[in-house]
Design an enzyme around this catalytic site. Structure first.
Site, PDB file in Angstrom:
ATOM      1  N   GLY A  99       0.816  -1.207   0.000  1.00 50.73           N
ATOM      2  CA  GLY A  99       0.000   0.000   0.000  1.00 50.73           C
ATOM      3  C   GLY A  99       0.848   1.254   0.000  1.00 50.73           C
ATOM      4  O   GLY A  99       2.061   1.213   0.219  1.00 50.73           O
ATOM      5  N   GLY A 101       0.493   5.209   1.628  1.00 47.89           N
ATOM      6  CA  GLY A 101      -0.279   6.103   2.472  1.00 47.89           C
ATOM      7  C   GLY A 101       0.061   7.551   2.217  1.00 47.89           C
ATOM      8  O   GLY A 101       0.805   7.889   1.291  1.00 47.89           O
ATOM      9  N   GLY A 102      -0.491   8.413   3.068  1.00 54.57           N
ATOM     10  CA  GLY A 102      -0.283   9.841   2.907  1.00 54.57           C
ATOM     11  C   GLY A 102       1.137  10.271   3.183  1.00 54.57           C
ATOM     12  O   GLY A 102       1.545  11.367   2.806  1.00 54.57           O
ATOM     13  N   PHE A 103       1.929   9.422   3.846  1.00 55.48           N
ATOM     14  CA  PHE A 103       3.288   9.839   4.183  1.00 55.48           C
ATOM     15  C   PHE A 103       4.348   8.849   3.728  1.00 55.48           C
ATOM     16  O   PHE A 103       5.535   9.088   3.917  1.00 55.48           O
ATOM     17  CB  PHE A 103       3.422  10.066   5.697  1.00 55.48           C
ATOM     18  CG  PHE A 103       3.130   8.847   6.520  1.00 55.48           C
ATOM     19  CD1 PHE A 103       4.106   7.902   6.760  1.00 55.48           C
ATOM     20  CD2 PHE A 103       1.874   8.649   7.056  1.00 55.48           C
ATOM     21  CE1 PHE A 103       3.836   6.777   7.520  1.00 55.48           C
ATOM     22  CE2 PHE A 103       1.600   7.535   7.818  1.00 55.48           C
ATOM     23  CZ  PHE A 103       2.588   6.590   8.049  1.00 55.48           C
ATOM     24  N   GLY A 104       3.960   7.734   3.141  1.00 55.98           N
ATOM     25  CA  GLY A 104       4.992   6.800   2.717  1.00 55.98           C
ATOM     26  C   GLY A 104       4.444   5.522   2.122  1.00 55.98           C
ATOM     27  O   GLY A 104       3.238   5.368   1.933  1.00 55.98           O
ATOM     28  N   ASP A 217      -7.157  11.987  10.323  1.00 54.04           N
ATOM     29  CA  ASP A 217      -7.142  11.329   9.010  1.00 54.04           C
ATOM     30  C   ASP A 217      -7.944  10.029   9.044  1.00 54.04           C
ATOM     31  O   ASP A 217      -7.489   8.987   8.567  1.00 54.04           O
ATOM     32  CB  ASP A 217      -5.701  11.054   8.583  1.00 54.04           C
ATOM     33  CG  ASP A 217      -5.588  10.710   7.097  1.00 54.04           C
ATOM     34  OD1 ASP A 217      -6.473  11.129   6.324  1.00 54.04           O
ATOM     35  OD2 ASP A 217      -4.630  10.019   6.714  1.00 54.04           O
TER      36      ASP A 217
END
Length: 534
Positions: A99, A101-104, A217
């Site tokens: 996956g 995500g928003g940061f990595g 989030d």
């Protein structure tokens, strides 16, 4: 290193030895990587990322040298290590990408020294200055200390340049978003209520901490699932990552705002601040996804979503969603923050309803099982006519079937009388039973010639549905017959399919979801469709 460095000799000689080690750092690191690769060759992926494992070993060797050279730096290392468990990158095997995500990027992996399957959440940060590093350490430390059934466990973190990462618990089913999108599971309403309750408990736990944590989030991508016996366990992920998100956005071209707009509360679109109420709004959108099985705002662009939410519009809640669940969604995503309930209030609303749903589904299963047993025994001839009659009576008693006494339902009569000829007739959630179907047939189907008949969320069994099916030939106007969430088994499905196959009718939509139907009933439906097509 043991050959070079002798701790028993004086400090001057120690410094000479340390300088010697420093000069041979690459050589020593290469030996360590080779030894580890050989010892752990049986692990898949061990030969991947050798260059990164080399850097990791070298970083930690250098840190150990620095501890001896610089006592002040040594104290900083100790303080940081006390905040949470530091896991070297060379103690991890980074497997497949699962996956983003928003940061990595998110990888499935293994924690070698614990021989434990984990998830490695690599952060898109190349290097941290001292002040940002301290903020990040504090943030991870706070997350590391939280242990709760419905919060994702964080085992530790990797704080190496180019390999900043969180090491977290592996949840075998992945995110709720993926489960719904890929339709990998058939979720009953008992399952849905349970998942809704668990994720609300997780968010409520964060809100009720002495120093409340606003998640910021919440979305279906951050609700993770795994099997727990016959049930599902839900956990909240990616809470408390404000500093990581900020630094990620600064150091990369990745825009974390993209992909989260669907769950953003209207006040956040007006540049308002995150609050517990904005978390609850996002939870409302996730509940809509859970109830419908659909992706929120699928195909809509950012501007359309922004305008739609700001003016107070919301996604349509389908009529097959239980009213109690629908009401919770509507309250959670209210336009005004003060009108939204707290997570604690949502839990109180869910608790009683979810218990009722569980009981109802058990009754459905029991009713379906009884129907199947009677059909099987009658088919094999193992029941005498008298036994068959007795068993049928017992089955009918279980589901409030018709009795020999005169029956009337004034409330149902009044409701049908209020409807016009050839109109939609909504008799859902009226606690109707099999006896009521005689009234529905006479007054709604035959006399009123209704065009749509909605009977979802009642107490109707296969016997009641058979009564309706037998009367379908008397109504050529009926277009839609909805029977969601009743006690219909394969026997009832067979009666409906026979009626639709043999009689000339105009039904184009038939709703039978959330009943006690097995593969046999599904096959009857498929066979009926084939016959109609021919």
């Amino acid at each position: 290193m043991k050959q070079i460095f002798d701790p028993q000799i004086d400090e001057k000689d120690q410094k000479t030895d340390l300088d010697d080690i420093q000069g041979k750092l690459n050589e020593i690191t290469s030996i360590l990587v080779e030894q580890q690769t050989e010892q752990l060759r049986h692990y898949e992926w061990i030969e991947q990322n050798i260059s990164q494992r080399f850097k990791s070993f070298k970083i930690h060797l250098q840190q150990n040298i620095d501890r001896i050279h610089d006592p002040v730096k040594a104290q900083d290392f100790v303080k940081e290590e006390q905040a949470f468990l530091h896991i070297p990158y060379h103690d991890l095997i980074q497997g497949t990408l699962i996956g983003q995500g928003g940061f990595g990027d998110v990888y499935r992996g293994r924690w070698l020294s614990r021989d434990h399957e984990v998830v490695i959440k690599k952060v898109r940060i190349q290097y941290l200055h001292d002040n940002h590093r301290k903020d990040l350490v504090n943030e991870i430390s706070m997350m590391y200390q939280i242990r709760y059934d419905h919060i994702l466990n964080i085992f530790g973190g990797c704080m190496e340049p180019e390999n900043y990462a969180l090491i977290v618990e592996y949840m075998s089913l992945g995110s709720l978003y993926d489960v719904l999108k890929e339709q990998t599971l058939q979720l009953s309403w008992t399952d849905r209520w349970s998942i809704a309750y668990q994720m609300t408990k997780g968010i409520n736990y964060l809100h009720k901490l002495q120093k409340a944590i606003i998640h910021r989030d919440i979305k279906s991508l951050n609700i993770l699932l795994k099997e727990n016996g016959k049930d599902f366990l839900a956990k909240i992920a990616d809470f408390g990552l404000a500093e990581i998100r900020h630094e990620t956005m600064r150091q990369s071209s990745y825009n974390p705002f993209v992909g989260t707009l669907q769950w953003k509360a209207p006040e956040l679109l007006e540049m308002g601040r995150h609050t517990e109420a904005s978390d609850v709004y996002a939870l409302g959108v996730v509940l809509w996804e859970l109830g419908t099985g659909c992706e929120a705002y699928k195909g809509a662009d950012a501007q359309t979503i922004d305008t739609f939410v700001r003016r107070g519009d919301r996604l349509k809640i389908p009529i097959n969603i239980p009213k109690s669940f629908s009401d919770i969604i509507s309250r959670a995503w209210a336009q005004e923050p003060l009108q939204r309930p707290t997570c604690q209030q949502l839990l109180n609303l869910m608790k009683d309803v979810s218990s009722e749903v569980a009981i109802k589904e058990k009754l459905k299963t029991a009713a379906a099982s009884t129907d199947r047993r009677i059909v099987e025994e009658a088919t094999t001839g193992s029941l005498s006519p008298q036994q068959h009659s007795t068993s049928s009576t017992r089955s009918n008693d279980t589901r409030n079937a018709t009795s020999s006494l005169p029956y009337n339902n004034p409330k149902l009569n009044r409701q049908i009388n209020l409807c016009s000829m050839r109109s939609e007739m909504d008799l859902s959630e009226q606690n109707l039973n099999d006896q009521d179907m005689n009234i529905v047939v006479e007054e709604a189907l035959i006399e009123k010639q209704c065009t749509e008949l909605m009977l979802h969320h009642n107490q109707i069994s296969s016997q009641g549905i058979s009564i309706v099916a037998d009367a379908l030939h008397n109504n050529h106007k009926l277009d839609y017959l909805e029977l969601w969430d009743n006690f219909v088994s394969d026997e009832g499905v067979h009666a409906v399919t026979q009626a639709l196959t043999l009689n000339d009718n105009n039904i184009t939509r038939l709703g039978l979801g959330t009943n006690g139907i097995t593969d046999k009933g599904a096959k009857d439906l498929a066979d009926m469709l084939k016959k109609i097509q021919h």
